[in-house]
Write an enzyme that holds these catalytic residues in place. Sequence first.
Site, short mmCIF file in Angstrom:
data_model
loop_
_atom_site.label_atom_id
_atom_site.label_comp_id
_atom_site.label_asym_id
_atom_site.label_seq_id
_atom_site.Cartn_x
_atom_site.Cartn_y
_atom_site.Cartn_z
N HIS A 54 33.90 8.31 -2.85
CA HIS A 54 35.02 8.02 -1.96
C HIS A 54 34.63 6.89 -1.03
CE1 HIS A 54 32.65 10.94 0.31
NE2 HIS A 54 33.33 10.69 1.41
N HIS A 56 34.36 6.49 2.32
CA HIS A 56 33.66 6.60 3.60
C HIS A 56 32.33 5.85 3.55
CE1 HIS A 56 36.00 10.44 4.97
NE2 HIS A 56 36.68 9.32 5.16
N ASP A 58 29.39 6.22 4.66
CA ASP A 58 28.13 6.89 4.36
C ASP A 58 27.99 7.22 2.87
OD1 ASP A 58 30.18 8.83 4.73
OD2 ASP A 58 28.69 10.41 5.05
N HIS A 59 28.97 6.80 2.08
CA HIS A 59 28.90 6.94 0.62
C HIS A 59 29.03 5.58 -0.08
CE1 HIS A 59 29.02 11.38 0.59
NE2 HIS A 59 29.61 11.17 1.75
N HIS A 110 39.83 15.72 0.97
CA HIS A 110 38.98 15.05 1.96
C HIS A 110 39.49 13.64 2.22
CE1 HIS A 110 35.39 14.24 4.26
NE2 HIS A 110 35.04 13.24 3.46
N ASP A 133 32.19 14.54 -1.17
CA ASP A 133 32.51 15.40 -0.03
C ASP A 133 33.69 16.31 -0.33
OD1 ASP A 133 30.48 14.09 1.23
OD2 ASP A 133 31.70 13.22 2.83
N HIS A 172 26.22 15.92 0.42
CA HIS A 172 25.46 16.19 1.64
C HIS A 172 24.65 17.46 1.50
CE1 HIS A 172 27.31 13.26 4.49
NE2 HIS A 172 28.37 13.39 3.71
#
Length: 250
Positions: A54, A56, A58-59, A110, A133, A172
């Site tokens: 996705h 975001h 942090d990905h 999400h 996520d 995560h």
Amino acid sequence: MKVIPVPCLSDNYAYVLVDTEGKRVAVIDPVEPKKVLAQVESLGMKLEAVLTTHHHADHSGGNNEVAKAKPGLEIFGGDSRIPSMTKQLQDGEEFTLGSLHVRAIQTFGHTTSSICYYVQDKLNDERVVFTGDTLFVGGCGRLFEGTPQDMYDSLIVKLAALPRDTKVYAGHEYTNSNFKFARSVDGDNPDLLAKALRCAALPITMPSTIGEELDTNPFMRVDQPALQKATGKTDPVEVLAAVRQMKDNF
């Protein structure tokens, strides 16, 4: 098929997916490019693709650097917010990585960019799913861009339909905190208690399996009496909504 978890940032996972037959590699969410590419280089195999779960940061935040370091890569994703994307996937779309077969599963809830990657090694009768996520070990992602119905469809209609022995690699390391909450709503579940005990001693709790998540994850047990009692709801989508709200406030 081999999957190598690469811990990143504070609690993220990138993954290196290895086609052991064809000697080819893909990476999933390489948010720390130097660390992930070093792992790839140690294998001596060709990197062919980036699978982005996705948008975001942090990905997907390492995509541009990986694309610059390895020109010609195919970079897959779910919508136009994926950096350096070369191929936008539709729900159910399939492609291959050497001898591995990959199916994109669009999993809203999400984010609306969320894709889970279901990978089958048919030669060795192995299967894994990278869930970003959407599905965590013992939990699910917050509903930033979707509804409880979206997450229900993603978890219960789509992911729960995969074979029980499918290995689950989430985005995560939230497992122990997820189990702490899960025990508060499903504390008489012996499968949950046993798995929580096993995972408490592990620095890396990946992979789980779809079967284990169906037995232990409260967000995949929304049709069970214990979760209905904990929420005071009976409709599974309403149970999921209530459990998600309880988790947000836990």
